[in-house]
Design an enzyme around this catalytic site. Structure first.
Site, PDB file in Angstrom:
ATOM      1  N   ARG A  98     -34.342  55.078  99.416  1.00 19.58           N
ATOM      2  CA  ARG A  98     -35.751  55.461  99.302  1.00 19.58           C
ATOM      3  C   ARG A  98     -36.657  54.255  99.212  1.00 19.58           C
ATOM      4  O   ARG A  98     -37.748  54.248  99.741  1.00 19.58           O
ATOM      5  CB  ARG A  98     -35.965  56.317  98.052  1.00 19.58           C
TER       6      ARG A  98
ATOM      7  N   HIS B 250     -33.215  64.545 100.536  1.00 16.91           N
ATOM      8  CA  HIS B 250     -31.784  64.682 100.856  1.00 16.91           C
ATOM      9  C   HIS B 250     -31.617  65.426 102.184  1.00 16.91           C
ATOM     10  O   HIS B 250     -30.813  65.025 103.033  1.00 16.91           O
ATOM     11  CB  HIS B 250     -31.045  65.502  99.786  1.00 16.91           C
TER      12      HIS B 250
ATOM     13  N   SER C  33     -34.477  63.677  92.618  1.00 21.19           N
ATOM     14  CA  SER C  33     -34.064  64.850  91.839  1.00 21.19           C
ATOM     15  C   SER C  33     -34.565  64.749  90.407  1.00 21.19           C
ATOM     16  O   SER C  33     -35.004  65.735  89.815  1.00 21.19           O
ATOM     17  CB  SER C  33     -32.534  64.978  91.847  1.00 21.19           C
TER      18      SER C  33
ATOM     19  N   LYS D 222     -24.687  60.879  85.220  1.00 25.46           N
ATOM     20  CA  LYS D 222     -25.920  61.570  84.869  1.00 25.46           C
ATOM     21  C   LYS D 222     -25.615  62.881  84.148  1.00 25.46           C
ATOM     22  O   LYS D 222     -24.587  63.504  84.386  1.00 25.46           O
ATOM     23  CB  LYS D 222     -26.722  61.884  86.135  1.00 25.46           C
TER      24      LYS D 222
END
Length: 160
Positions: free
Chosen positions: A91, A18, A129, A42
């Site tokens: 990513r 990030h 994460s 989430k």
């Protein structure tokens, strides 16, 4: 005219991937707002306030960057902030389909808002994460994946 962009996410927690994306995005715009999502599907480890604090701690060296919480539709927040672009990190190819769909939907909702995709440096592309939290939870060393103050926060949170 100030060119302002928004880099949205849950940042639970912020990773070095990030950081790489937001540092490069900050170099492309007059101002970058890192928008921390309150509403996300989430289950967050850190509260919204904790995620904002961790981001501020990781980005205080970037003068044209602000960290702000937000809720609701991202395009509405972007309009309120007079942003011209959204910055999204990619990513892997697996991220692309979802991000592409999201970008097209955002364009439909707000045609004047562009979406830019930035990829982290190659050595950071595998960091997420979710994986960082799992490694930390299982007692692994996450020092190379997150800023030092996030390592401390993870240990403290997961010891509770």
């Amino acid at each position: 005219m100030m060119r302002r962009a928004i880099y949205p996410g849950s940042f639970d927690p912020i990773t070095n991937g990030h950081l790489d994306v937001l540092q490069r995005a900050a170099g492309l715009f007059d101002e970058l707002i890192v928008a921390v999502a309150q509403d996300n599907a989430k289950q967050s480890l850190f509260t919204l306030e904790e995620r904002v604090e961790l981001l501020i701690g990781a980005t205080e060296h970037i003068p044209n960057l602000r960290v702000m919480p937000f809720q609701g539709l991202l395009v509405d927040f972007a309009k309120q902030q007079s942003a011209v672009a959204l910055v999204r990190g990619l990513r892997a190819v697996s991220d692309f389909e979802f991000e592409f769909q999201l970008a097209l939907m955002n364009r439909k909702l707000e045609p004047n808002l562009e979406t830019m995709f930035l990829m982290p440096r190659e050595e950071l592309t595998y960091i997420s994460s979710r994986l960082v939290k799992e490694i930390s939870r299982l007692g692994g060393n996450v020092n190379q994946f997150v800023p030092p103050h996030v390592v401390v926060a993870l240990k403290k949170k997961q010891a509770a």
